[in-house]
Design an enzyme around this catalytic site. Structure first.
Site, short mmCIF file in Angstrom:
data_model
loop_
_atom_site.label_atom_id
_atom_site.label_comp_id
_atom_site.label_asym_id
_atom_site.label_seq_id
_atom_site.Cartn_x
_atom_site.Cartn_y
_atom_site.Cartn_z
N ASP A 126 0.82 -1.20 0.00
CA ASP A 126 0.00 0.00 0.00
C ASP A 126 0.86 1.27 0.00
OD1 ASP A 126 -1.97 1.88 0.35
OD2 ASP A 126 -2.41 1.34 2.42
N ASP A 312 -1.66 5.74 -5.37
CA ASP A 312 -1.96 4.83 -4.27
C ASP A 312 -2.24 3.41 -4.76
OD1 ASP A 312 -2.64 3.62 -1.93
OD2 ASP A 312 -4.45 4.79 -1.57
#
Ligand SMILES: *[C@@H]1O[C@H](CO)[C@@H](O)[C@H](O)[C@H]1NC(C)=O
Ligand SMILES: *[C@@H]1O[C@H](CO)[C@@H](O)[C@H](O)[C@H]1NC(C)=O
Ligand SMILES: *[C@@H]1O[C@H](CO)[C@@H](O)[C@H](O)[C@H]1NC(C)=O
Length: 428
Positions: A126, A312
């Site tokens: 992440d 992201d």
């Protein structure tokens, strides 16, 4: 798939700088490694779940979204495919420095095998957070039934960080918190001997229900690491100095195969110019200026509410400033913002234009319409038509846009500690 240059005032200046060859320092001790992500195509992805997850992660207030409750919308059931086990995926790869990864719930998240003190677990990489935490035997049994967890007592290299704690909250409904320890962590054969991570003793039900991922591996900036009293470095920050180049690159293919590569920028993975844009890391994210948009090759317009964006990998969808989402779906026949679908939906037969967004001040990236079609999500009970869910959705109250996997799939992306900066190019 196209990465299109739009002519800005400083075109020649900017281009000259960007066109210089990238010279890799020839450090003898350098190393690099790959982590592959492999998507499964055998199930229906669930867009509303993906979006809800992203809203939670960034604490976005969804009451600002003025949708309609559509009475003739009948949602499909969510399907949960069985995950490929981490052990199976990781087994062959320890020798070669390459590991597979598997997408779950139709790319709602990707998981990759990570070896912690000799135990292999599926984790979600992440770039939008900076904590590593793993579900372990320290979690109450009720929160870890039917799943593999890390057992620190089985690892001779594990060490507790006695007075440290971590707590990561994604909005108000989703969190993980508990104690902290360190152990040897290796990914694709590259090892950090003392990587600090959280071992939650409490997690929200949302994480307990997510049986596909055993935790998160944050690749954001260490400044947003939540470990207290002393914050700790991410795996990437720990390993960066020993890499050929302090980078990781992300290449996701829309056919589902993808990979992370740490330590090198592989020139065979992209074509044309690698556009280097500076990153504002003050919020802890890989954030860059993205202040203009164009739809279907039309004119560029200024973005007002969320003129910067973060890259992201931990978010599935491309979440753009509300005015961009609204303008985009005005160009899609029959598209509506439906509260009860938690986002923009449209008849699956509608054609979808491209969406171009600025990358810094001189370039733009164009995302093809095909990537804007996230999945079939339900039926229109009036017309019997199948209704699809948009891959681009509103970022609601957020002042930054969140460019997740829908955006990343159109590009080859370099996350570069130098600067810091991001590099974007058309994939080869
Ligand atoms: C269903 O179709 C009708 C007629 O075209 C339309 O007015 C309505 O918005 C559609 N509903 C959904 C959920 O797409
Ligand atoms: C969107 O994807 C669905 C399958 O998920 C497909 O049936 C539909 O034709 C696609 N629509 C467009 C406009 O590409
Ligand atoms: C991108 O720019 C930064 C300076 O802002 C520089 O340090 C870095 O090496 C550049 N990256 C590439 C791949 O050229």
């Amino acid at each position: 798939m196209q990465f299109i240059l739009f002519i800005a005032i400083f075109f020649s200046l900017g281009f000259n700088a960007l066109a210089m060859p990238v010279v890799a320092p020839n450090r003898l001790q350098g190393r690099s490694f790959k982590v592959e992500r492999v998507k499964r195509n055998d199930h229906v992805a669930h867009g509303p779940t993906a979006l809800r997850k992203a809203y939670r992660k960034f604490g976005i207030d969804t009451t600002t979204l003025n949708g309609v409750d559509v009475s003739d919308f009948q949602p499909f059931e969510t399907q949960h495919p069985a995950p490929k086990s981490a052990q199976a995926a990781a087994g062959k790869s320890d020798q070669t420095g390459v590991v597979d990864a598997t997408s779950v719930d139709g790319d709602v998240e990707f998981v990759s095998p990570v070896n912690i003190g000799g135990q292999t677990l599926d984790m979600n990489f992440d770039s939008g957070s900076a904590d590593m935490w793993v579900l372990s035997s320290r979690l109450p049994k009720s929160l870890r039934s039917n799943r593999e967890v890390y057992d620190p007592s089985e690892s001779s290299t594990f060490e507790d960080l006695k007075d440290s704690t971590f707590r990561i909250a994604y909005g108000d409904s989703s969190y993980a918190s508990g104690g902290v320890g360190k152990d040897a962590v290796s990914i694709g054969g590259v090892k950090v001997t003392e990587q600090t991570f959280g071992l939650p003793t409490d997690i929200s039900q949302t994480f307990a229900d997510d049986t596909k991922s055993n935790g998160l591996l944050g690749l954001g900036f260490s400044s947003i690491n939540t470990i207290k009293p002393e914050s700790q470095k991410t795996f990437f920050d720990n390993v960066a100095d020993s890499l050929d180049e302090p980078v990781f690159t992300v290449r996701l293919l829309s056919n589902g195969v993808g990979e992370y590569e740490f330590g090198t920028i592989d020139k065979t993975k992209y074509s044309g110019t690698l556009v280097n844009v500076s990153v504002d890391s003050s919020n802890g994210f890989w954030e860059f200026s993205s202040a203009q948009y164009a739809i279907g090759g039309g004119a560029f317009h200024t973005i007002t509410q969320a003129p910067s964006a973060i890259a992201d990998t931990g978010t599935s969808l491309m979440m753009v400033s509300p005015e961009v989402a609204e303008a985009y779906y005005q160009q899609v026949d029959g598209a509506i913002f439906a509260n009860n679908a938690n986002g923009y939906i449209f008849p699956c037969t509608s054609s979808l234009p491209t969406l171009s967004v600025a990358i810094g001040s001189a370039y733009s990236a164009t995302i093809p319409g095909s990537l804007m079609n996230w999945s079939e999500v339900g039926t229109n009970t009036t017309t019997g038509e199948t209704v699809c869910y948009g891959g681009v959705q509103s970022s609601g109250s957020s002042t930054m846009a969140i460019y997740g996997d829908v955006f990343l799939k159109a590009l080859f992306v370099v996350f570069d500690q130098r600067g810091p900066s991001l590099g974007f190019a058309s994939p080869a």
